[in-house]
Scaffold this active site. Structure first.
Site, PDB file in Angstrom:
ATOM      1  N   GLY A 175     -10.392 -36.458  14.636  1.00 20.08           N
ATOM      2  CA  GLY A 175      -9.877 -35.576  15.692  1.00 20.08           C
ATOM      3  C   GLY A 175      -8.548 -34.316  15.212  1.00 20.08           C
ATOM      4  O   GLY A 175      -8.040 -34.415  13.999  1.00 20.08           O
ATOM      5  N   ASP A 176      -8.102 -33.808  15.822  1.00 20.08           N
ATOM      6  CA  ASP A 176      -7.293 -32.619  15.230  1.00 20.08           C
ATOM      7  C   ASP A 176      -5.953 -33.161  16.143  1.00 20.08           C
ATOM      8  O   ASP A 176      -5.903 -33.119  17.633  1.00 20.08           O
ATOM      9  CB  ASP A 176      -7.922 -31.523  15.770  1.00 20.08           C
ATOM     10  CG  ASP A 176      -6.252 -30.196  15.052  1.00 20.08           C
ATOM     11  OD1 ASP A 176      -5.921 -30.373  15.537  1.00 20.08           O
ATOM     12  OD2 ASP A 176      -7.316 -29.128  14.209  1.00 20.08           O
ATOM     13  N   PHE A 177      -4.562 -33.307  15.598  1.00 15.23           N
ATOM     14  CA  PHE A 177      -3.759 -33.739  16.454  1.00 15.23           C
ATOM     15  C   PHE A 177      -3.103 -32.177  17.597  1.00 15.23           C
ATOM     16  O   PHE A 177      -1.927 -32.608  18.452  1.00 15.23           O
ATOM     17  CB  PHE A 177      -2.684 -34.450  15.893  1.00 15.23           C
ATOM     18  CG  PHE A 177      -1.899 -33.362  14.251  1.00 15.23           C
ATOM     19  CD1 PHE A 177      -1.896 -32.639  14.726  1.00 15.23           C
ATOM     20  CD2 PHE A 177      -1.526 -34.471  13.341  1.00 15.23           C
ATOM     21  CE1 PHE A 177      -1.284 -31.484  13.288  1.00 15.23           C
ATOM     22  CE2 PHE A 177      -0.898 -34.066  12.601  1.00 15.23           C
ATOM     23  CZ  PHE A 177      -1.593 -32.284  11.683  1.00 15.23           C
ATOM     24  N   ARG A 200       4.736 -38.677   5.652  1.00 16.08           N
ATOM     25  CA  ARG A 200       4.270 -37.343   5.369  1.00 16.08           C
ATOM     26  C   ARG A 200       3.542 -35.747   5.713  1.00 16.08           C
ATOM     27  O   ARG A 200       3.011 -34.857   5.233  1.00 16.08           O
ATOM     28  CB  ARG A 200       4.010 -37.616   3.602  1.00 16.08           C
ATOM     29  CG  ARG A 200       5.459 -37.942   3.197  1.00 16.08           C
ATOM     30  CD  ARG A 200       4.421 -37.913   1.535  1.00 16.08           C
ATOM     31  NE  ARG A 200       3.014 -38.319   1.631  1.00 16.08           N
ATOM     32  CZ  ARG A 200       2.348 -38.711   0.982  1.00 16.08           C
ATOM     33  NH1 ARG A 200       3.161 -38.115  -0.135  1.00 16.08           N
ATOM     34  NH2 ARG A 200       1.399 -39.504   0.726  1.00 16.08           N
ATOM     35  N   HIS A 250       7.365 -32.209   7.743  1.00 16.92           N
ATOM     36  CA  HIS A 250       7.648 -31.433   7.160  1.00 16.92           C
ATOM     37  C   HIS A 250       6.251 -30.337   6.706  1.00 16.92           C
ATOM     38  O   HIS A 250       6.990 -29.578   6.132  1.00 16.92           O
ATOM     39  CB  HIS A 250       7.928 -31.884   5.354  1.00 16.92           C
ATOM     40  CG  HIS A 250       7.160 -32.284   4.843  1.00 16.92           C
ATOM     41  ND1 HIS A 250       7.051 -32.710   3.451  1.00 16.92           N
ATOM     42  CD2 HIS A 250       5.749 -32.726   4.699  1.00 16.92           C
ATOM     43  CE1 HIS A 250       5.945 -33.008   2.842  1.00 16.92           C
ATOM     44  NE2 HIS A 250       5.128 -32.883   3.498  1.00 16.92           N
ATOM     45  N   ASP A 292      -8.177 -38.088  12.121  1.00 17.79           N
ATOM     46  CA  ASP A 292      -7.721 -37.391  10.908  1.00 17.79           C
ATOM     47  C   ASP A 292      -8.885 -36.067  11.157  1.00 17.79           C
ATOM     48  O   ASP A 292      -9.393 -36.798  12.303  1.00 17.79           O
ATOM     49  CB  ASP A 292      -7.743 -37.713   9.593  1.00 17.79           C
ATOM     50  CG  ASP A 292      -6.534 -36.396   9.251  1.00 17.79           C
ATOM     51  OD1 ASP A 292      -6.907 -35.139   9.364  1.00 17.79           O
ATOM     52  OD2 ASP A 292      -6.271 -37.099   8.309  1.00 17.79           O
TER      53      ASP A 292
END
Length: 536
Positions: free
Chosen positions: A423-425, A441, A444, A397
């Site tokens: 990190g950044d997905f 979650r 969405h 994350d």
């Protein structure tokens, strides 16, 4: 006369004794689903109802004599009490106002199911259609208005027709009778005037229902107000007067009383004179209970209440209402307003209690690595690792959540089994080699294109056969479930790209990005675990 009546003197006639004996046998042999099938075959309501009694109408000289008959049949009777619902219906049918109906309850086999005998007393003649008065009784297991309305509409949609009802003040329940292949009684807790009026077909019911819908904002703001004041916390150690609550919250006594009285009508508080106490529902507004929804009430009745004021703008233009009202996208706003960010994070944490049961819905391997993508503070990963001691974890994350995740995982005793990877997905590679990937979650929050980028990044890290677990609130495809539909509008208002999806839409997203949806398992509050496998 058969052997079970041999030598005994009964008040009831033989044909009525046989009806009573058959009802006792049915109660002993039947569970809730089978009882529902006797009323409406193939109705999926057993999770919301309990089969509680089989009821008959009998004519006899006295209810006490019928109670003595039950003792001879091996059933322990209670004291006769008035039955106002059946009495009123029979009075209309017989066109007389001196009808005396007493109900005798008999506990069958130690309970919890009972035999309920409505006794038309006083030597009156048999009632026409007496056999038709027999019914099976069910009790709603929830006192939530939304759930109760859903149960009611499901019964009507399945073909049952309303056949009277009323409020029984002796038992503090609302009783609804239905006619179908077999008569049914539905008992719901408390005095449910809107539901009863809907059932009885009152001429003003449509207007009442619309007023109830239109005044929803009043309920939201009233809950937010008492949450801000901390009223539920003040009631934690016992009842208090309005004056004491007003003094401790800095509120005006009369105005606070009026708000508390309104919320009491909704089941949030209870009162005795001018002394207030919290109900089980109202206790959810305490700050010290597990799953507290106090901050959620403050958020929904504050920040998000304001953004919903621009819903029409979103419908017309497609721009996020939150952005329209606050001048920035949600997470940019939270970055600039730390108090709002803390409230948002605390409110979202109130929705994590159900995550404890997610591991039980998974077929986890005995060893390997679980990668929680955008795992936040690590609660879900902690629950998974605690349920499977042979697994290791990776939490992936943004850097700013690492410290809180380290603390949470440490508190759960599994910090030494987890690697924290910032990190950044969207831009950084997802850690490779996981046997299981968790995505709770997250989807969405994003449109299909961004979901494809997230899933593609995970697929690049996952070997064929690896498991991907989504935790989401899917929209039902063949009927209307209110919570997912409400959250779908909420995501439209308070998120730039968000939306809820049907299981079919999730299946298509997964398929287009290298995963096959294999199973869906339900969770509380219409959430679900969607399990997929990496296939290419």
């Amino acid at each position: 006369m058969s052997s079970w009546t041999s030598g005994a003197r009964f008040t009831l006639r033989e044909k009525d004794l046989r009806r009573v004996a058959d009802a006792i046998a049915f109660i002993r042999a039947t569970d809730t689903q089978d009882a529902l099938d006797a009323v409406l075959p193939d109705t999926d309501l057993a999770r919301h109802l309990d089969f509680v009694h089989s009821a008959l109408l009998l004519a006899a000289d006295s209810a006490d004599g019928v109670g003595a008959d039950l003792v001879r049949l091996g059933v322990a009777p209670g004291d006769p009490v008035p039955n106002v619902v059946v009495r009123d219906r029979l009075a209309r049918r017989l066109n007389r106002d001196d009808v005396d109906v007493r109900v005798v309850h008999g506990v069958v086999g130690g309970g919890p199911r009972r035999l309920e005998l409505s006794v038309l007393c006083g030597g009156l003649p048999d009632v026409p259609g007496q056999e038709d008065e027999s019914r099976l009784g069910f009790r709603a297991t929830s006192d939530d208005d939304v759930v109760l309305r859903g149960i009611y509409e499901s019964l009507v949609d399945a073909g049952l027709t309303a056949d009277g009802g009323g409020y029984d003040k002796h038992a503090d329940v609302t009783v609804l009778h239905f006619r179908g292949p077999r008569r049914m009684e539905l008992t719901v807790p408390g005095q449910r005037e809107p539901l009863l009026l809907r059932h009885l077909g009152r001429p003003d019911q449509v207007k009442r229902d619309m007023l109830h819908l239109m005044s929803g904002a009043w309920r939201t703001r009233s809950l937010a107000a008492v949450a801000e004041l901390g009223v539920a916390d003040l009631l934690a150690d016992g009842p208090k007067s309005t004056a004491e609550l007003a003094a401790r919250t800095g509120a005006r006594t009369d105005n606070l009383r009026r708000v508390l009285r309104f919320l009491a009508s909704l089941g949030v508080f209870a009162f005795d004179g001018d002394s207030w106490s919290s109900t089980e529902l109202g206790a959810m507004l305490r700050s010290d209970v597990e799953g507290s929804q106090r901050d959620l009430a403050r958020l929904y009745g504050g920040l998000f209440y304001r953004s919903f004021g621009a819903l029409e703008h979103t419908v017309r233009t497609g721009e996020s209402a939150f952005t329209r009202v606050f001048g920035a996208d949600p997470f940019d706003h939270f970055a600039e307003h730390p108090d709002d960010a803390r409230l948002f994070e605390s409110a979202m944490a109130s929705g994590t209690s159900f995550l404890k049961i997610v591991p039980g819905a998974l077929d986890l391997p005995s060893e390997g690595t679980v990668v929680d993508v955008a795992g936040g503070d690590g609660h879900l990963l902690a629950f998974v690792l605690r349920s499977a001691p042979g697994l290791r974890g990776v939490l992936f994350d943004r850097p700013h959540v690492m410290e809180s995740a380290r603390a949470v995982l440490g508190d759960h005793g599994c910090g030494g089994r987890v690697d924290l990877v910032p990190g950044d997905f969207f831009h950084d590679p997802v850690p490779a080699g996981g046997a299981v990937y968790l995505l709770s979650r997250i989807l969405h929050d994003w449109d299909d294109g961004r979901c494809a980028a997230i899933l593609g990044n995970i697929r690049a890290a996952a070997a064929p056969g690896a498991t991907l677990v989504l935790v989401e609130r899917p929209i039902a495809e063949h009927h209307l479930e209110q919570l997912p539909l409400a959250w779908d509008v909420h995501m439209m208002v308070n998120n730039v790209h968000g939306r809820e999806r049907t299981a079919g839409e999730y299946r298509n997203l997964l398929c287009a990005n290298g995963f096959e949806l294999t199973v869906i398992r339900p969770l509380p509050l219409d959430m679900a675990v969607l399990v997929a496998t990496a296939v290419r």
